[in-house]
Design a protein around this motif. Structure first.
Motif: not given
Length: 333
Positions: A324-333
């Motif tokens: 299992e693998g993936g990502q967490l994307v955080k927005s600074h908008i």
């Protein structure tokens, strides 16, 4: 199925107040989830492709104006899933009969359902978050794909929308007895424009474009530069600016976070989870014009791909094993 640290728990039946809303389109082609905050995500069942992620009213993903969404070809934009091979398949390998980037992005997935949580920030397990699960197995493949890659497998793709970001995780399980090798990548197309007074524009009135964008978190490793005949180079600069066609595979990154900066200010953080490689891609002017499904022609100015994956070599799964693998994307908008 393995249990991962970021998996949200089910919401209590006694919870009160506004709850996340999940809708399936009338033609059963798309699943949309929306939080009480207004943040939203849209996932096309074709390829389980995330085609929209909005936070604070602004779109974080780039989708071509000519993207094909009817299931006849892979989607240009959003977050397509690359599996079980990245790029053109190598000769004399089990994936050699597959198309470029494999079959996951061009096969219809099954929507497995939702779960919600209000137990803390998404990176710690959810906060008014909603998780959508999608599944793909050997039985759902076309006869051509089954013949080209005849392994018994199952994929579960979890898309979790929370107030502090979007998480996308791919679980790969070998359901058979014979081992197999694979690569995987989340081919994320990110929008690189900023919101100002409700419009996409730079605060100084100058058109926002790729010339004002840089990528950090790529130093201290080596990369394969596909623009320069797939030669290998060392990455020592703290940031990468996009000044022409860019197609680089950064290998075995030590830090977990790669950030997209606009005017040297944080825009998006891409945090890898159990993955070590990152691809950075921008087609630039000539290649953008040459692609029939890339639009507008000047769209390369407003997007950059930062793609997390396991593509330097191969992951091997024995029968019954799971990755299992993936990502967490955080927005600074």
């Amino acid at each position: 199925m393995v249990d991962r640290a970021h998996k949200p728990s089910a919401i209590s039946a006694s919870s009160t107040g506004p709850q996340p809303q999940v809708d399936i389109s009338a033609d059963n082609s798309k699943v949309t989830a929306k939080l009480p905050t207004g943040d939203s995500v849209e996932v096309l069942l074709y390829g389980a492709t995330v085609i929209s992620w909005k936070s604070s009213g602004q779109e974080n993903l780039w989708l071509s104006q000519k993207a094909v969404l009817d299931g006849s070809k892979a989607v240009r934009g959003g977050i397509p899933i690359v599996f079980p091979v990245f790029g053109p398949p190598p000769q004399n390998h089990a994936t050699s009969s597959l198309p470029q980037h494999g079959f996951a992005r061009s096969t219809r997935w099954e929507y497995l359902g939702k779960s919600t949580s209000e137990s803390g920030a998404l990176s710690r397990g959810g906060d008014d978050s909603v998780k959508l699960d999608f599944g793909l197995s050997q039985s759902q493949l076309s006869p051509e794909s089954r013949k080209a890659w005849p392994y018994d497998f199952s994929l579960v793709y979890s898309v979790t929308l929370g107030k502090d970001g979007l998480q996308t995780m791919l679980n790969v399980r070998n359901e058979g007895r014979e081992s197999f090798e694979f690569q995987m990548l989340l081919h994320s197309y990110f929008a690189v424009k900023v919101a100002y007074r409700g419009r996409w524009a730079a605060a100084d009135g100058v058109e926002q474009n790729i010339s004002r964008v840089s990528i950090s978190g790529l130093a201290g490793t080596s990369y394969i530069d596909k623009v320069l005949d797939a030669t290998e180079h060392s990455s020592s600069s703290p940031t990468l600016s996009i000044t022409g066609e860019t197609d680089r595979v950064y290998k075995s990154l030590k830090q977990d976070t790669t950030s997209i900066l606009q005017d040297d200010k944080p825009h998006l953080d891409v945090v890898r989870d159990n993955l070590t490689d990152t691809v950075v891609w921008n087609p630039w002017k000539e290649k953008a014009k040459a692609m029939g499904d890339f639009a507008p022609d000047e769209g390369y100015k407003n997007m950059v791909c930062v793609e997390v994956g396991s593509v330097d070599g191969w992951q091997k799964l024995e029968g019954g094993d799971t990755f299992e693998g993936g990502q967490l994307v955080k927005s600074h908008i």
